[in-house]
Scaffold this motif. Structure first.
Motif, PDB file in Angstrom:
ATOM      1  N   TYR A  45       0.942  -1.292   0.022  1.00 17.92           N
ATOM      2  CA  TYR A  45      -0.080  -0.021  -0.071  1.00 17.92           C
ATOM      3  C   TYR A  45       0.880   1.302   0.017  1.00 17.92           C
ATOM      4  CZ  TYR A  45      -4.055  -2.757   0.859  1.00 17.92           C
ATOM      5  OH  TYR A  45      -5.035  -3.762   0.668  1.00 17.92           O
ATOM      6  N   SER A  46       2.130   1.116   0.362  1.00 20.28           N
ATOM      7  CA  SER A  46       3.073   2.463   0.297  1.00 20.28           C
ATOM      8  C   SER A  46       3.532   2.611  -0.983  1.00 20.28           C
ATOM      9  CB  SER A  46       3.856   2.113   1.485  1.00 20.28           C
ATOM     10  OG  SER A  46       4.780   1.069   1.127  1.00 20.28           O
ATOM     11  N   ASP A  47       3.747   1.401  -1.641  1.00 20.88           N
ATOM     12  CA  ASP A  47       4.446   1.644  -3.210  1.00 20.88           C
ATOM     13  C   ASP A  47       3.629   0.796  -4.186  1.00 20.88           C
ATOM     14  OD1 ASP A  47       5.506   1.865  -5.569  1.00 20.88           O
ATOM     15  OD2 ASP A  47       7.370   2.062  -4.639  1.00 20.88           O
ATOM     16  N   TYR A  48       2.515   1.076  -4.620  1.00 19.79           N
ATOM     17  CA  TYR A  48       1.451  -0.001  -5.516  1.00 19.79           C
ATOM     18  C   TYR A  48       2.522  -0.767  -6.619  1.00 19.79           C
ATOM     19  CZ  TYR A  48      -2.696   1.909  -3.525  1.00 19.79           C
ATOM     20  OH  TYR A  48      -3.694   2.030  -2.466  1.00 19.79           O
ATOM     21  N   SER A  49       3.627  -0.346  -6.771  1.00 17.52           N
ATOM     22  CA  SER A  49       4.356  -0.990  -7.736  1.00 17.52           C
ATOM     23  C   SER A  49       5.294  -2.075  -7.479  1.00 17.52           C
ATOM     24  CB  SER A  49       5.380  -0.105  -8.689  1.00 17.52           C
ATOM     25  OG  SER A  49       6.217   0.547  -7.906  1.00 17.52           O
ATOM     26  N   LEU A  50       5.173  -2.171  -5.870  1.00 15.52           N
ATOM     27  CA  LEU A  50       6.173  -3.233  -5.421  1.00 15.52           C
ATOM     28  C   LEU A  50       5.241  -4.283  -4.734  1.00 15.52           C
ATOM     29  CD1 LEU A  50       8.695  -4.047  -3.508  1.00 15.52           C
ATOM     30  CD2 LEU A  50       7.823  -2.587  -1.779  1.00 15.52           C
ATOM     31  N   PHE A  51       5.596  -5.643  -4.927  1.00 13.74           N
ATOM     32  CA  PHE A  51       4.776  -6.726  -4.535  1.00 13.74           C
ATOM     33  C   PHE A  51       5.681  -7.696  -3.715  1.00 13.74           C
ATOM     34  CE2 PHE A  51       2.879  -5.138  -8.521  1.00 13.74           C
ATOM     35  CZ  PHE A  51       1.547  -5.372  -8.303  1.00 13.74           C
ATOM     36  N   THR A  52       5.136  -8.258  -2.790  1.00 17.89           N
ATOM     37  CA  THR A  52       5.966  -9.141  -1.825  1.00 17.89           C
ATOM     38  C   THR A  52       5.301 -10.363  -1.799  1.00 17.89           C
ATOM     39  OG1 THR A  52       4.800  -8.314  -0.028  1.00 17.89           O
ATOM     40  CG2 THR A  52       6.582  -7.036  -0.442  1.00 17.89           C
ATOM     41  N   PHE A  53       6.235 -11.596  -1.515  1.00 18.44           N
ATOM     42  CA  PHE A  53       6.056 -13.091  -1.513  1.00 18.44           C
ATOM     43  C   PHE A  53       6.585 -13.326  -0.101  1.00 18.44           C
ATOM     44  CE2 PHE A  53       6.686 -17.362  -2.003  1.00 18.44           C
ATOM     45  CZ  PHE A  53       5.592 -17.945  -2.180  1.00 18.44           C
ATOM     46  N   LEU A  54       5.760 -13.630   0.921  1.00 20.94           N
ATOM     47  CA  LEU A  54       6.570 -14.229   2.122  1.00 20.94           C
ATOM     48  C   LEU A  54       5.888 -15.595   2.446  1.00 20.94           C
ATOM     49  CD1 LEU A  54       5.993 -11.051   4.146  1.00 20.94           C
ATOM     50  CD2 LEU A  54       8.192 -11.769   2.907  1.00 20.94           C
ATOM     51  N   GLN A  55       6.674 -16.540   2.463  1.00 20.07           N
ATOM     52  CA  GLN A  55       6.327 -17.981   2.960  1.00 20.07           C
ATOM     53  C   GLN A  55       7.322 -18.686   3.593  1.00 20.07           C
ATOM     54  OE1 GLN A  55       5.555 -21.130  -0.255  1.00 20.07           O
ATOM     55  NE2 GLN A  55       3.677 -20.526  -0.254  1.00 20.07           N
ATOM     56  N   GLY A  56       6.932 -18.816   4.955  1.00 20.51           N
ATOM     57  CA  GLY A  56       8.020 -18.992   5.748  1.00 20.51           C
ATOM     58  C   GLY A  56       9.170 -18.403   5.956  1.00 20.51           C
ATOM     59  N   ASN A  57      10.395 -18.989   5.457  1.00 21.80           N
ATOM     60  CA  ASN A  57      11.672 -18.193   5.458  1.00 21.80           C
ATOM     61  C   ASN A  57      11.913 -17.547   4.067  1.00 21.80           C
ATOM     62  OD1 ASN A  57      12.142 -18.556   8.470  1.00 21.80           O
ATOM     63  ND2 ASN A  57      13.204 -20.313   7.955  1.00 21.80           N
ATOM     64  N   VAL A  58      11.145 -17.831   3.058  1.00 24.81           N
ATOM     65  CA  VAL A  58      11.338 -17.366   1.917  1.00 24.81           C
ATOM     66  C   VAL A  58      10.643 -15.864   1.816  1.00 24.81           C
ATOM     67  CG1 VAL A  58      11.039 -18.003  -0.466  1.00 24.81           C
ATOM     68  CG2 VAL A  58      11.342 -19.803   0.826  1.00 24.81           C
ATOM     69  N   GLN A  59      11.552 -15.130   0.964  1.00 24.19           N
ATOM     70  CA  GLN A  59      10.921 -13.888   0.713  1.00 24.19           C
ATOM     71  C   GLN A  59      11.358 -13.535  -0.900  1.00 24.19           C
ATOM     72  OE1 GLN A  59      12.998 -11.036   3.474  1.00 24.19           O
ATOM     73  NE2 GLN A  59      12.168 -12.233   5.239  1.00 24.19           N
ATOM     74  N   ILE A  60      10.321 -13.056  -1.506  1.00 20.54           N
ATOM     75  CA  ILE A  60      10.517 -12.543  -3.127  1.00 20.54           C
ATOM     76  C   ILE A  60      10.008 -11.298  -2.971  1.00 20.54           C
ATOM     77  CG2 ILE A  60      10.196 -12.762  -5.420  1.00 20.54           C
ATOM     78  CD1 ILE A  60      10.387 -15.822  -4.720  1.00 20.54           C
ATOM     79  N   TYR A  61      10.735 -10.163  -3.848  1.00 14.75           N
ATOM     80  CA  TYR A  61      10.402  -8.963  -3.817  1.00 14.75           C
ATOM     81  C   TYR A  61      10.071  -8.636  -5.220  1.00 14.75           C
ATOM     82  CZ  TYR A  61      10.933  -8.648   1.016  1.00 14.75           C
ATOM     83  OH  TYR A  61      10.943  -8.942   2.518  1.00 14.75           O
ATOM     84  N   VAL A  62       9.217  -7.942  -5.937  1.00 14.13           N
ATOM     85  CA  VAL A  62       9.134  -7.615  -7.144  1.00 14.13           C
ATOM     86  C   VAL A  62       8.789  -6.228  -7.407  1.00 14.13           C
ATOM     87  CG1 VAL A  62       7.938  -8.049  -9.648  1.00 14.13           C
ATOM     88  CG2 VAL A  62       8.220  -9.958  -8.120  1.00 14.13           C
ATOM     89  N   LEU A  63       9.643  -5.495  -8.007  1.00 18.10           N
ATOM     90  CA  LEU A  63       9.170  -3.896  -8.430  1.00 18.10           C
ATOM     91  C   LEU A  63       8.953  -4.017  -9.843  1.00 18.10           C
ATOM     92  CD1 LEU A  63       9.477  -1.360  -6.952  1.00 18.10           C
ATOM     93  CD2 LEU A  63      11.682  -0.837  -7.613  1.00 18.10           C
ATOM     94  N   VAL A  64       7.958  -3.213 -10.208  1.00 19.63           N
ATOM     95  CA  VAL A  64       7.512  -3.047 -11.561  1.00 19.63           C
ATOM     96  C   VAL A  64       7.800  -1.707 -11.966  1.00 19.63           C
ATOM     97  CG1 VAL A  64       5.751  -3.319 -13.183  1.00 19.63           C
ATOM     98  CG2 VAL A  64       5.820  -4.923 -11.079  1.00 19.63           C
ATOM     99  N   TYR A  65       8.214  -1.552 -13.178  1.00 17.88           N
ATOM    100  CA  TYR A  65       8.262  -0.164 -13.920  1.00 17.88           C
ATOM    101  C   TYR A  65       7.756  -0.423 -15.282  1.00 17.88           C
ATOM    102  CZ  TYR A  65       9.694   4.260 -15.574  1.00 17.88           C
ATOM    103  OH  TYR A  65       9.719   5.610 -16.378  1.00 17.88           O
ATOM    104  N   VAL A  66       6.327  -0.362 -15.570  1.00 14.44           N
ATOM    105  CA  VAL A  66       5.756  -0.297 -16.981  1.00 14.44           C
ATOM    106  C   VAL A  66       5.959  -1.803 -17.482  1.00 14.44           C
ATOM    107  CG1 VAL A  66       5.482   0.369 -19.092  1.00 14.44           C
ATOM    108  CG2 VAL A  66       6.382   1.831 -17.490  1.00 14.44           C
TER     109      VAL A  66
END
Length: 416
Positions: A66-87
């Motif tokens: 909600y602080s940056d709509y182009s940022l997506f986070t995936f949290l599952q256990g100890n696994v973390q993935i972040y995706v930043l979108v520009y067009v």
């Protein structure tokens, strides 16, 4: 990662018709075709593409920040993935290589993707990694600016703008072709993404886009002379940062001789790494220097609240109050105690939310002297000595100049 023909993936939610392409449907006058997919050139195309991508990411259990709509986070256990979108460009990061590979396969199944490998160059920003951290610079972009200005053989300048300039009241002939000035200043604006020390001078030059004069053009060329001597400077996001934010805010009261509006500037670090800075003219005229400083504290507090929420989205909890450094004792008194009624009764209500954030222990205002105020470089033109002194505190490095205070750092990043 890059998406091929990204806008063609979007699904249209409303009815859109277009004329038949040339050579198609010969002899059928008045015929049109209805679009089922978005095309390049449609106003709806970017929105439709982002909605399609967002649906695919949420299907994979990503959450939109909600602080940056182009940022997506995936949290599952100890696994973390972040995706930043520009067009149609995506930056993917995480702490598990196997999970990232599975996610990239999923994206390739959904869209026609191209894996560009490790992040080295993105939107004109060069990225270099080492155990020291991540270095961001725009060396090639800066050299292109110098080349286009025809100053590759010019003498470099030690600081970007003369002290005590009077560009707002400058007299002289108007430029016959203002487009060259607008083009140069426009490129300098994007350069401030990794060069905080240019924020003030670029802010000043950007005020004369409509009718630039000869003195404005000469001042812009001086900035290019400064770039000639320091094209490889950038910011170093250190790996040993303590994940504590430190902020400085400052203002120059009534600095604009035309409108008498004050200038606000802020600088925020995460540990020793610079993450946010800005120079901006205030919207209203301040009646005192204390009021101008107080308004500067208010806008800096807004930025700190947003950065705090962004850190939470990245999995970094921030329970401690953020130290906000200011060199105005009057502004600090106004922020802490509801006094000085004669000086504050006319200030807009929104400014006083600073007191609420202090009571919530979100920020902790701290007094610093003017000589140690780092944000001073964002509000006025300084002489060479003061400019270099504050520049050394901004966390700016130069990987391409190992003989000037950065001995050995270029080799650590693999730069020869």
């Amino acid at each position: 990662m890059d998406v091929h023909n990204a806008f063609s993936h979007g699904d249209l939610a409303e009815e859109v018709y277009m004329c038949l392409p040339p050579g198609f449907g010969t002899g059928k006058s008045g015929m049109v075709c209805r679009l089922k997919k978005s095309l390049y050139g449609l106003k709806q195309a970017p929105r439709c593409w982002f909605a399609k991508l967002m649906a695919a990411l949420k299907t994979y259990a990503f959450k939109q920040s909600y602080s940056d709509y182009s940022l997506f986070t995936f949290l599952q256990g100890n696994v973390q993935i972040y995706v930043l979108v520009y067009v149609d460009d995506l930056i993917v990061s995480g702490n598990d290589h196997r999970t990232i590979q599975l996610f990239k396969r999923y994206l390739s199944d959904c869209f026609h993707m191209k894996d560009l490998g490790a992040l080295k160059y993105f939107l004109g920003i060069e990225v270099a990694r080492s155990p020291e951290g991540i270095f961001l610079c725009q060396r090639k972009y800066a050299l292109d600016i110098v080349y286009e200005a025809g100053l590759l053989g010019a003498k470099p300048a030690s600081f970007p703008m003369e002290q005590n300039h009077n560009l707002a009241l400058a007299e002289g002939p108007f430029l016959p072709d203002p487009e060259c000035y607008r083009h140069l200043v426009g490129r300098l604006i994007y350069l401030t993404a990794t060069r905080p020390e240019l924020s003030y001078c670029v802010h000043i030059l950007a005020q004369f886009m409509q009718q630039p004069r000869e003195p404005h053009w000469e001042a812009a060329l001086r900035v290019v002379h400064y770039l000639k001597g320091n094209p490889g400077k950038g910011i170093l996001l250190r790996s040993d940062s303590d994940l504590q934010m430190y902020a400085w805010c400052d203002s120059d009261w009534g600095s604009c001789p035309l409108t008498r509006k004050s200038l606000s500037g802020w600088f925020i670090q995460l540990g020793n790494s610079p993450i946010s800075w800005k120079t901006k003219k205030q919207h209203t005229v301040s009646r005192s220097s204390a009021e101008a400083e107080y308004r500067s504290m208010a806008v800096t507090t807004c930025e700190l609240k947003w950065l705090k929420e962004l850190l939470v989205a990245l999995g970094i909890q921030y329970p401690n109050p953020i130290r906000l450094c200011c060199d105005s004792q009057a502004a600090l008194h106004i922020a802490v105690k509801p006094v000085f009624h004669r000086r504050t009764k006319h200030i807009e209500i929104y400014c006083h939310f600073v007191r609420d954030e202090i009571q919530k222990e979100c920020i902790r205002p701290t007094y610093v002297t003017t000589k140690t105020q780092v944000a001073d470089i964002f509000t006025k033109a300084l002489d060479r000595r003061q400019f270099e002194c504050l520049l050394s505190k901004l966390g700016i490095s130069n990987l391409h100049a190992p003989t000037r205070g950065d001995v050995g750092i270029s080799s650590k990043f693999g730069i020869k």
